[in-house]
Design a protein around this motif. Structure first.
Motif, PDB file in Angstrom:
ATOM      1  N   SER A   4       9.466 -16.476  10.033  1.00 34.21           N
ATOM      2  CA  SER A   4       9.175 -16.068   9.296  1.00 34.21           C
ATOM      3  C   SER A   4      10.684 -15.549   8.768  1.00 34.21           C
ATOM      4  CB  SER A   4       8.368 -15.346   8.978  1.00 34.21           C
ATOM      5  OG  SER A   4       8.627 -13.792  10.154  1.00 34.21           O
TER       6      SER A   4
ATOM      7  N   PRO B 192      12.420 -12.639   6.652  1.00 34.59           N
ATOM      8  CA  PRO B 192      12.480 -11.534   5.710  1.00 34.59           C
ATOM      9  C   PRO B 192      12.366 -11.047   4.268  1.00 34.59           C
ATOM     10  CG  PRO B 192      14.998 -11.740   6.330  1.00 34.59           C
ATOM     11  CD  PRO B 192      14.068 -12.691   7.111  1.00 34.59           C
TER      12      PRO B 192
ATOM     13  N   SER C  44      12.071 -11.509  11.748  1.00 33.94           N
ATOM     14  CA  SER C  44      11.903 -12.751  11.769  1.00 33.94           C
ATOM     15  C   SER C  44      12.359 -13.542  12.406  1.00 33.94           C
ATOM     16  CB  SER C  44      12.289 -12.600   9.940  1.00 33.94           C
ATOM     17  OG  SER C  44      13.897 -12.090  10.449  1.00 33.94           O
TER      18      SER C  44
END
Lengths: 448, 425
Positions: free
Chosen positions: A119, A121, A129
């Motif tokens: 993912s 941030p 992340s």
């Protein structure tokens, strides 16, 4: 780059024929013979769906169920070293210590969540992340920015992320306008003199299969000077005499080295491949005293992790679902010339592991680097800045976004519209699509 | 954690035929009542989970009270009592663990309680000789010695060690092994580092580490006391939460009221498969053995690993059989997957039943060796290089769990329970 897009050339190169069955059976030779260029629009995809050969399976990415429980057990060490966090030395759990002193995360898992894509941030690298920053130039901080450190010392830097500027507007012939936002990075703590190359953790799909593609195949696909004049070059970096294939810029040539590099740069775990415990840029008085004689992970440990990653499942494509739209999308994909880079068929070489050996696979990537234009470039002046490895598209639907090397694209449509450079012609084709065609293309991508 | 936390909950095409099958009653190993409708497999699931988490809570409260006594009057004896209470607290908790694999709600929560490995150097002092290797870094690592923590450019005010602080430190700086709470944090505080390697002996923290005033050893005793108290309080609070979630009105209770029986069966298979192979046989035994790590074991400070493995195994059998013996001796249970399996696929059922019995027996052999043989051989000694008897004990347990997994998968196939998830690590 030629100014006009020539569909016929793409079709020739990418071996596009009537549906996936034919793709499987007839499209193995390279280069394909011209007759294969005939695209029959109406042949339904009867979907072999075997994206990764014998490793293909529905469901989340996991160790292949082809193995018996006893065989799966053999991979516990690799799974453990991948998923479990590493801790600081000294620790009672001596086999898992050695973390840091500078690092990006405690485990592989923390970036490659459930073996999938990382993912980004929302605001800064202080959040956990899957985004990291590689560094151009030989600055004091080495080749990667470490945003974590053991207590009592400073991390190299923190980066703030903003996405408020429209960098590019794409307009379809039917009037639809899409604004594309580029992320901006500012160093908010510490310093970094080098230019930043943001990279998002990719999903770990079929890496063992990609590892088993013969070097000569990649050499054969490459066309650095675009001799065939199709507007698509295709290069690779030479890594110790071998064509690179892993990472967003193809900077590693084999899986084990990629794994060792990840341990070293991302977690601060040394190995025989990268023996220095601290990245050379560690200047703090505290880290020069750390004993470098011991490597944190053994060769057996590296083999175990590589072996585990090699035998993960490749998500099964869902190409038979709502077949009509998907079929249409597949036709549009090839018509636009996407498969010139997102190569459909590759075959692995012979391998001691049957599951990896001579498998016909559909990664939708030639594993080569392409000039993707200024908008995707990650540095002003580096020769590699505009070059990116064709992202494999298998598993696209089952892994979710965000897409592209820095996760800037929230949707598949955005990912496509960011393409430029050698892929600009393909995007121009897409911009002529009406809403039904757009939907069909996206449906196809999401079914992969 | 190697176990994937998601269920690949695909519903089975033959679910209806499962539901309409005549459902049998007793399994040989249990005294549970005959089941009359398949729906009640849900009730059993809820009942077992509620009981085992409530037991965990009760035992944690007892631990909390022993810790209170230790802090009031630190002595050899009060420390020993606190340690005994910790061991007892593990008994129901390790039996509960099987529930977490099929329930992401529990899996997320359990990180705070049972995460491992634990970065012990972040909590308290570790052996001095390591500090040479670490240079200046070592001294600055731990929370107990440092009222202000500097981590990755962040400064954390740790002047008051409270449950809230410890909770906020969980996975601080975005790092999942920065585990500051839970059973293993408390274990480390009660025992200290086990510096015996693969030789006999557990951690040997002196009770004076908790002494007030002049008797304090290793410094920072007040902060260590605060830490132990806070971590225990937090453990109790977390278990109160989980226990309530399985009572009427709780979200997990509601979840299992509403799931189809087929899905409950899928979850049971997934749970047992994941814990059996990837986690217990793999992570906790084979990896420990293979890595020959001095103490790559689960309850490493206390040398309690053998019990931990045994109760994990028992927990799996409980879930399959639909029965559980509470810490007060009461038996709870009801209609089970075992019952359904026995009716639909007697041979596959029998294979699994025997395999589970064998797993329990083989992990019990670890307990026997660790507690009752002369001299006792703890798990960390069993994994020592060259210990062929120890190795054989572990290999036997691993093989039993592998067979248990194979038998489970075969059974699931035969009775059309989706078991694809259980194949994962």
């Amino acid at each position: 780059m030629p100014s006009r897009f020539k569909a016929a050339d793409f079709l020739k190169r990418s071996c596009v024929i009537a549906g996936f069955i034919a793709v499987l059976s007839a499209c193995q030779s390279d280069p394909p013979s011209p007759e294969h260029g005939a695209l029959s629009r109406n042949t339904p995809i009867t979907a072999p769906q075997t994206m990764g050969g014998a490793l293909t399976a529905p469901g989340p990415i996991r160790l292949t169920p082809q193995l018996s429980p006893a065989e799966r057990l053999e991979h516990s060490l690799g799974a453990s070293f991948f998923h479990k966090p590493w801790v600081s030395a000294p620790s009672t759990t001596t086999d898992r210590d050695g973390l840091g002193p500078l690092f990006n995360a405690h485990s592989c898992e923390s970036c490659h969540r459930k073996l999938g894509r990382g993912s980004v941030p929302t605001r800064s690298t202080r959040e956990s992340s899957g985004l990291l920053f590689r560094l151009y130039g030989n600055g004091a901080m080495g080749s990667q920015l470490q945003t974590r450190s053991l207590p009592g010392m400073d991390a190299e830097a923190q980066i703030d992320i903003r996405r408020e500027n429209v960098a590019l507007v794409r307009e379809f012939s039917d009037g639809l306008r899409i604004e594309l936002f580029a992320p901006r990075y500012t160093v908010s703590e510490g310093q970094s003199d080098a230019s930043l190359s943001p990279r998002l953790a990719p999903p770990l799909i079929g890496v063992g299969l990609l590892n088993a593609i013969a070097d000569d195949d990649l050499r054969a696909y490459a066309d650095p000077d675009d001799r065939n004049g199709d507007g698509i070059s295709g290069r690779y970096l030479l890594i110790q005499q071998r064509p690179g294939r892993f990472g967003w810029k193809g900077e590693q040539a084999d899986l084990r080295t990629q794994v060792a590099k990840a341990f070293h740069e991302d977690i601060g775990i040394s190995s025989s491949v990268f023996p220095l415990d601290n990245p050379p840029h560690c200047e703090m008085p505290s880290c020069v005293t750390i004993d470098n004689k011991r490597t944190d992970i053994s060769n057996a440990g590296l083999d175990a992790v590589s072996g585990y990653l090699s035998l993960l499942t490749v998500p099964q494509a869902r190409l038979s679902e709502s077949a009509e739209d998907v079929q249409r999308g597949w036709n549009l994909f090839t018509r636009a010339g996407c498969s010139a880079c997102h190569r459909v068929n590759l075959t692995t070489t012979t391998h001691q592991r049957a599951l990896l050996s001579e498998q016909i696979i559909h990664p939708f990537s030639d594993l080569l680097l392409h000039d993707m234009g200024q908008h995707l470039a990650d540095s002003a002046d580096d020769p590699l800045a505009r070059e990116w490895r064709t992202a494999p598209l298998w598993g696209l639907g089952s892994n979710g976004g965000p897409y592209l090397h820095d996760g800037r694209a929230n949707t598949l449509l955005e990912a496509v519209l960011w393409h430029g450079g050698e892929a600009e012609a393909a995007v121009q084709q897409v911009l002529t699509f009406n809403s039904g065609e757009r939907a069909a293309l996206l449906e196809f991508l999401a079914a992969l | 954690m190697p176990a994937p936390k998601m269920i690949f909950a695909v519903l089975l095409s033959l679910a209806t035929s499962v539901a309409s099958a005549a459902v049998p009653s007793n399994t040989e190993a249990s005294n549970t009542k005959p089941s009359t409708s398949e729906q009640s497999i849900n009730d059993t699931y809820i009942q077992l989970a509620a009981a085992v988490y409530e037991d965990s809570l009760i035992a944690a409260r007892e631990l909390q009270s022993s810790v209170g006594t230790l802090l009031k009057k630190p002595s050899e004896k009060s420390l020993a009592k606190a340690r005994a209470a910790w061991r007892k607290a593990r008994v129901p908790y390790q039996q509960s663990e099987t529930f977490r694999f099929a329930n992401p709600e529990i899996d997320e929560w359990e990180g705070k309680l049972n995460s491992w490995p634990l970065d012990e150097g972040l909590i308290d002092y570790v052996a001095d000789d390591y500090f040479h290797e670490m240079g200046n870094l070592g001294a600055q690592l731990n929370i107990i010695a440092n009222p202000v923590l500097k981590i990755g450019g962040q400064e954390i005010d740790a002047r008051n060690i409270t449950p809230e602080l410890i909770e906020s430190l969980h996975e601080f700086a975005g790092s999942e092994s920065n585990v500051a709470s839970g059973y293993h944090a408390i274990e480390f505080l009660l025992w200290g580092q086990d510096l015996n390697g693969t030789a006999a002996g557990a951690g040997e923290r002196p009770y004076t580490d908790f002494a007030v005033g002049e008797n304090c050893t290793h410094g920072h005793c007040q902060r260590r006391r605060d830490y132990l108290q806070a971590a225990t309080t937090l453990l109790v609070k977390d278990l109160e939460d989980m226990s309530a979630r399985w009572q009427k009105g709780g979200d997990l209770h509601a979840k299992y009221i509403n799931l189809s029986p087929e899905q409950v069966m899928t979850n049971i298979v997934f749970s047992i498969g994941s814990l059996s192979l990837g986690e217990l046989a793999g992570e906790r035994m084979k990896v420990a053995l293979e890595a020959n790590s001095t103490e790559d074991e689960h309850d490493c400070f206390s040398d309690n690993t053998h019990y931990s493995h045994y109760y994990n195994t028992l927990g799996m059998q409980n879930l399959f059989m639909g029965q559980y013996q509470r810490i007060n001796g009461d038996r709870v249970g009801g209609p089970s997957l075992a019952g359904i399996a026995k009716a639909k696929a007697p041979q596959a059922f029998e294979r699994l039943r025997l395999a589970m019995n064998d797993s329990v027996a083989k992990t019990n052999a670890l307990v026997q060796a660790a507690e009752f043989s002369q001299p006792p051989m703890k798990f960390d000694q069993m994994i020592a290089e060259g210990n062929s008897r120890g190795k054989a004990l572990i290999v036997d347990a691993v093989n039993a769990l592998v067979e248990q997994t194979a038998a489970l998968e075969a059974l699931a196939k035969e009775i059309d329970v989706d078991h694809s998830g259980a194949l994962a690590f």
